[in-house]
Scaffold this motif. Sequence first.
Motif, PDB file in Angstrom:
ATOM      1  N   MET A 105       0.860  -1.179   0.000  1.00 11.47           N
ATOM      2  CA  MET A 105       0.000   0.000   0.000  1.00 11.47           C
ATOM      3  C   MET A 105       0.898   1.231   0.000  1.00 11.47           C
ATOM      4  SD  MET A 105      -2.624   1.267   2.994  1.00 11.47           S
ATOM      5  CE  MET A 105      -3.560  -0.257   2.920  1.00 11.47           C
ATOM      6  N   ASN A 106       0.791   2.044  -1.025  1.00 10.55           N
ATOM      7  CA  ASN A 106       1.612   3.261  -1.117  1.00 10.55           C
ATOM      8  C   ASN A 106       0.768   4.446  -0.674  1.00 10.55           C
ATOM      9  OD1 ASN A 106       3.990   4.623  -1.669  1.00 10.55           O
ATOM     10  ND2 ASN A 106       3.474   5.003  -3.802  1.00 10.55           N
ATOM     11  N   THR A 107       1.272   5.230   0.256  1.00  5.95           N
ATOM     12  CA  THR A 107       0.428   6.216   0.928  1.00  5.95           C
ATOM     13  C   THR A 107       0.913   7.646   0.704  1.00  5.95           C
ATOM     14  OG1 THR A 107       1.693   6.200   3.003  1.00  5.95           O
ATOM     15  CG2 THR A 107      -0.043   4.540   2.751  1.00  5.95           C
ATOM     16  N   ILE A 108      -0.009   8.599   0.876  1.00  9.17           N
ATOM     17  CA  ILE A 108       0.318  10.012   0.983  1.00  9.17           C
ATOM     18  C   ILE A 108      -0.422  10.570   2.189  1.00  9.17           C
ATOM     19  CG2 ILE A 108       0.843  10.442  -1.444  1.00  9.17           C
ATOM     20  CD1 ILE A 108      -1.999  11.397  -1.842  1.00  9.17           C
ATOM     21  N   TRP A 109       0.163  11.601   2.802  1.00 10.98           N
ATOM     22  CA  TRP A 109      -0.397  12.199   4.009  1.00 10.98           C
ATOM     23  C   TRP A 109      -0.313  13.721   3.908  1.00 10.98           C
ATOM     24  CZ3 TRP A 109      -2.788   8.496   6.560  1.00 10.98           C
ATOM     25  CH2 TRP A 109      -2.310   7.193   6.451  1.00 10.98           C
ATOM     26  N   THR A 110      -1.072  14.396   4.750  1.00 12.66           N
ATOM     27  CA  THR A 110      -1.146  15.863   4.675  1.00 12.66           C
ATOM     28  C   THR A 110      -0.822  16.501   6.026  1.00 12.66           C
ATOM     29  OG1 THR A 110      -3.535  15.791   5.123  1.00 12.66           O
ATOM     30  CG2 THR A 110      -2.859  15.806   2.821  1.00 12.66           C
ATOM     31  N   ASP A 111       0.232  16.023   6.671  1.00 11.01           N
ATOM     32  CA  ASP A 111       0.533  16.447   8.036  1.00 11.01           C
ATOM     33  C   ASP A 111       0.665  17.957   8.199  1.00 11.01           C
ATOM     34  OD1 ASP A 111       0.959  13.669   7.920  1.00 11.01           O
ATOM     35  OD2 ASP A 111       2.343  13.735   9.603  1.00 11.01           O
ATOM     36  N   ASP A 112       1.327  18.631   7.257  1.00 10.73           N
ATOM     37  CA  ASP A 112       1.592  20.057   7.439  1.00 10.73           C
ATOM     38  C   ASP A 112       0.391  20.938   7.119  1.00 10.73           C
ATOM     39  OD1 ASP A 112       1.455  20.080   4.676  1.00 10.73           O
ATOM     40  OD2 ASP A 112       3.566  20.544   4.362  1.00 10.73           O
ATOM     41  N   GLY A 113      -0.710  20.347   6.655  1.00  9.91           N
ATOM     42  CA  GLY A 113      -1.892  21.130   6.322  1.00  9.91           C
ATOM     43  C   GLY A 113      -1.720  22.016   5.110  1.00  9.91           C
ATOM     44  N   GLN A 114      -0.626  21.835   4.350  1.00  8.89           N
ATOM     45  CA  GLN A 114      -0.349  22.671   3.189  1.00  8.89           C
ATOM     46  C   GLN A 114      -0.172  21.844   1.911  1.00  8.89           C
ATOM     47  OE1 GLN A 114       0.107  26.130   3.175  1.00  8.89           O
ATOM     48  NE2 GLN A 114      -0.263  26.372   5.352  1.00  8.89           N
ATOM     49  N   MET A 115       0.022  20.554   2.032  1.00  7.50           N
ATOM     50  CA  MET A 115       0.453  19.697   0.925  1.00  7.50           C
ATOM     51  C   MET A 115      -0.574  19.652  -0.212  1.00  7.50           C
ATOM     52  SD  MET A 115       0.367  16.416  -0.568  1.00  7.50           S
ATOM     53  CE  MET A 115       0.190  14.955   0.424  1.00  7.50           C
TER      54      MET A 115
END
Length: 465
Positions: free
Chosen positions: A211-221
């Motif tokens: 499973m290849n993932t993306i995340w938006t931790d910084d709230g800017q991505m």
Amino acid sequence: QDQVREIIAYARQRHIDVVPCLELYGHQHDLFRIERYSKLSDLPHGTEFDPRNPEVMKLLANWINQLAQLFPSPFVHIGFDETFQIQMAVKEGGTGSTPTRLFVDQLNNVARLFEQRGKHVMAWADIMVKYPGIVSQLPSGIIAVPWQYDWQPKDPEYQHYLGPLTAEKVPHIIATGVTSWNQISPDFDTTFENIDTFLAAGRKSHAIGLMNTIWTDDGQMLMRMTWPGIAYGAAAPWQSAAMDKVTFFSDYARLMYPAAAASDAAAALDDLRRSESELQKVLGGETMIALWRDPFNPQVLKKSTAGQSDLREARLLAEDAEEHLNRAIKLGGDNATLESLLFGSRLLDYAGQKFQTPLELEDLWGKLGPTRPGDEVWWNEWESMTTYQDHSLLVDLMDAITELREQYRVAWLAEYSPYRLASAIGRWDAEYEYWRGMQSRLLTFSESSHEGDRLPSLSSFAESH
């Protein structure tokens, strides 16, 4: 729910199964900040459900019933990662429980409800392997998803994450990540290495998938910039040999864009990769977080001074990427993806410029000497180059950030709903005010001081973000 149905229908036409990836233990602060639901958390307005509260499963049973009906997929991912406050909850609960017991109880309760509705349950494995005893008590049939997003020399085969699962013969899917959650532009070097090495380890552990993932931790991505990394992770598990990182951008661009635009798109992607890497040498791995730091902070100034050549190289590469992307768009390349990358190239350039500029300002300020010179020298050797509203170093930064702010707003709305946009844009407004405020304080000093007055430190005119 109508939006979800639309996505599922779109995917079905393309023979894609949409698997819901949920959070049914931690990462629930958005729910618990609402007073009506705050008592369902294990801590006041916390982030995790309290498995000891019977009201929790009443709510989750309702959710699970809706989700099971909404998603036709036979699979469901229930989350259960990063339950950071579980030990605090145990201590404050005073019930003699343990993190293992709380986690296993919640996992069993949630998994059982989905299994009753015919679903195969997946869950993140970071907490499973953190607390001894959880793995041996996992519900039968659960699929663990160990995740790790960068290769570690001390654990080259990811045994910390895989070993406890293979010892108990737990079926597992490995999870890699496109490193972009705290970066201005995706860190493709880290991403590709992570996918290659974790995939090799997963093959040895008999993982059943990736499973290849993306995340938006910084709230800017912006997600569209990550698509090459997503494609790399989609292709890699199907290859009998290792992916060719050297030719990947060319191969990707050839499939994504018209022939006339492909070479420019590929060159731009490589420039972006290298620019982000150069910038990380100065700002560290989390370049988007570092972007908002005070550039006159002594520690930041020290790093910028040592990395002047890296900042310059980052800017040159970003500007080269911008040139390639503009040409690729003109030659018929897909705007939806290339415009996002174009924004990334401009923001990388701004980042380099932002941390270059204080060094140039400090140099000019130092050459003035300890006291203010006469008006002609003051104008020629300071004001005209630094604060003059027509064009100057500080005005350059104000112009750049206001243009980028609008480009970012447009890019956000092309990818997301307006939810949290105003909060994200606040960063850009604060950045403009930082430079405008410095200009204003310098102009005020210019108007109130006279030849021979002692010059204060330049950093005294800056204001921390």
